[in-house]
Design an enzyme around this catalytic site. Sequence first.
Site, PDB file in Angstrom:
ATOM      1  N   LEU A 181       0.818  -1.207   0.000  1.00 15.69           N
ATOM      2  CA  LEU A 181       0.000   0.000   0.000  1.00 15.69           C
ATOM      3  C   LEU A 181       0.853   1.259   0.000  1.00 15.69           C
ATOM      4  O   LEU A 181       0.393   2.313  -0.437  1.00 15.69           O
ATOM      5  CB  LEU A 181      -0.921   0.013   1.225  1.00 15.69           C
ATOM      6  CG  LEU A 181      -1.916  -1.143   1.327  1.00 15.69           C
ATOM      7  CD1 LEU A 181      -2.705  -1.037   2.624  1.00 15.69           C
ATOM      8  CD2 LEU A 181      -2.849  -1.155   0.128  1.00 15.69           C
ATOM      9  N   LYS A 198       1.569  -1.743   9.123  1.00 15.16           N
ATOM     10  CA  LYS A 198       2.816  -0.983   9.015  1.00 15.16           C
ATOM     11  C   LYS A 198       3.939  -1.813   9.617  1.00 15.16           C
ATOM     12  O   LYS A 198       3.860  -2.231  10.776  1.00 15.16           O
ATOM     13  CB  LYS A 198       2.706   0.355   9.744  1.00 15.16           C
ATOM     14  CG  LYS A 198       4.017   1.148   9.749  1.00 15.16           C
ATOM     15  CD  LYS A 198       3.933   2.401  10.595  1.00 15.16           C
ATOM     16  CE  LYS A 198       3.123   3.473   9.929  1.00 15.16           C
ATOM     17  NZ  LYS A 198       3.191   4.763  10.658  1.00 15.16           N
ATOM     18  N   ASP A 236       1.272  16.268  13.193  1.00 18.06           N
ATOM     19  CA  ASP A 236       1.619  16.157  11.775  1.00 18.06           C
ATOM     20  C   ASP A 236       0.363  15.987  10.925  1.00 18.06           C
ATOM     21  O   ASP A 236       0.329  15.154  10.013  1.00 18.06           O
ATOM     22  CB  ASP A 236       2.584  14.992  11.551  1.00 18.06           C
ATOM     23  CG  ASP A 236       3.260  15.058  10.186  1.00 18.06           C
ATOM     24  OD1 ASP A 236       3.369  16.180   9.626  1.00 18.06           O
ATOM     25  OD2 ASP A 236       3.676  14.008   9.669  1.00 18.06           O
TER      26      ASP A 236
END
Length: 772
Positions: free
Chosen positions: A28, A50, A144
């Site tokens: 991905l 992840k 962020d």
Amino acid sequence: MPPLRSPGPVPEAEHPEYAGRYRLEDWLGSGGMGVVRLATSDSGLRLAVKVVHAEHAADPEFRARFRQEVDAARRVSGAFTAPVVDADPDAARPWMATLFIDGPTLSDRVKRNGPLDAVELRRLGAGLAEALRDIHRAGVVHRDLKPSNVLLAGDGPKVIDFGISRPSDSDVRTETGKLIGTPPFMAPEQFQRPRDVGPAADVFAMGAVLVHAATGRGPFDSNSPYIVAYQVVHNEPDLAGVPEELAPLLLRCLAKDPVERPLPEEVMAALRVPGGRVVGALEVRGGGVGAGARVGAGARVGAGVDAGAGAGGGSAGVRVPEQRGRLGRRGVGAAEAGGVSEAGGGSPNAGELGGSGCAGGAARGRGAARRVRRPRLVWVATGVALAGALVGGLIAVQGAGERGGGVRDAGSAAVARSFRAWAVPLGTGADAERPPVCAASDGALFCAAPGVKAARLDPADGTVAWSVPAEGPGQGPAVQGSDTAVVAAGGLVRVVGDRAAGGDARLEALDAASGAVRWGVDLGAYAQVVHGPDVVLVVREDGRVRALDAATGAERWTGRPSARAQWVAGAVAGGPVFAASVAMDGASTLVSAVDPVSGAVLWRKRLPGSLTPVQATDGALVLLAADKDLYTDAVVRLDLRDRGVRRVPLSGAADQAQAVVAGDTAYVIGSGGALAAVDLGAGPGRGRELWRLETGAARVSRPVVAEGRVFLMAGDGRLLGVDAGRGVLVGQSGPRMAGGVVTLLAAPVVVGGKVYGGAPDGVVFGVDPAGW
């Protein structure tokens, strides 16, 4: 990490086939932190996994940061993020699996279809604001937020990627000289003081994201990240192309001063359509499963809050005035996030400053901070005690053991009968600069407000027993609220208020039973009022002190025992009062113990550093230490018996700090809402910061400790309750806001296990926190 249509080459030779028990499937995305791959759980859930790069997996500091990311992601609600399903930060290759979200990023959506129209922009803004509210309630600052970290799902936007956020009780710190984030979406304080970044920085980023969504570019535009950083700190944002009706709101979100930015709740309210309904989910055009898929993070664990049951509850029989004016404002917090930014993070205008960072850029950012730093309030420069100088508000009688942080319930029997939350207006209405001020004595509640010198209320239901109007029209607390609870003899209520419009402040002692004036003195040029168990000190700006008998108002002595001193009363009647005088160079502080009857100096002790006294207990004087920029960076304990000194550093510096002491623990909070518990005890494992919580509140009051909890008021009128042992937010009342900016807030009051406060909307309220 940005999603990729095709993974292409990756920066590592090995490609893991499994993360824990999950077999990894399609790619991905890939970035500086790791790779993201699709997987399927045993029950058929589609997951985005992840996996950290091997080079980072060997770095203990990076592992700590990844563990922090997992912790942050688990705290936040999955309603607005991608919930964490599983994770193993201790694996050979650390990994985290979240629910796969079928939708493109906002960055891809704008690239493919162009800017959003006004309706879509409202939907996006409302969704992001609601997400930030939830994230901040969980004690997390994202740090962020950018278009590539916003997924456009069918049920609304999802905020993802908590790689550089930090739960408020994390021990991981950002290294000195490193800037972490994406410059076009970073707030000025992230360049100026990256260790002191709070929830308001996320609001700034949200404003920048919405400008990007409306125009296809950010509000600060350059090919150089350093130029962008300069623009963020110094230049006004470019809002050309933003829908006219939304430009004022976005301009406020992009304010340089964090205090001027709106709360997420205010953004939500501003984006409601007529009739109070928020427009529906953002339409997703194009994209879909493939390239647009991103890994997220989420699922808050155990962050219970109560937004309606207390002051904002409005239960039957409760008098609740209509809320007026704008919502509150949020200031910069003291939370500081450690982490590693992902390379290639999807900014159309500039790269990221992350990982090892760009030291030169960081140094320039810090230099700019010094140039543009706004002047501190005068009372900060001279010591926190001026916040209680001409204390504008109510000074009420309490028992000798009720001072300071270890609050003993004042009159439990008075409120032991069936209690229901109540709220009553007091005075002339909403006044954000001077909300009602309350204190307790002998089972009664005493409050002052604009137009009301003092009033006695029944803590059970808010019934007013007596009320004394202020002499001048609309006059009330003299200086924007007071949080000082004191001890006084003879059943008196001591009040500092304006005598009339434009008149000098006056200290008066009222009879607690009737409200009749027993004694009073004009304060004139006196700049500080200090209330002790049996003495009241009024201190002139030149350091001259006048000591008054607390029961009669008779003068005991006058003099100048210590020059340029900040004073604090002792803990017991007849015990000494204390003065702390900072040397002109700020390198040391002279502490003097003074006899309250004669004014004679009993002893002196010179301590290193610039110190401000906050509270005397029966065995110690506790002071706050300030650095060269006047930020509190440590708590100091001076033993009153052997004069021994213990200094405990704070993990994050606090601006405009306030503190309270309960036993051997000091609770310190700064203007941005970061609350820290500091153990001042001696012995192995003692003398350290116990926990730190980012409350998400700005313009906070001094904390009060009672019933094993820390209570404080927020600038938007909320009462917050924090577990004193664990540092976990256990509950809060609803907001009570008014127009204007709250500058000082009175500490809440505890009576019989119930908690009372004065809010900016002019209301005094009482809540029972037992259910929190």
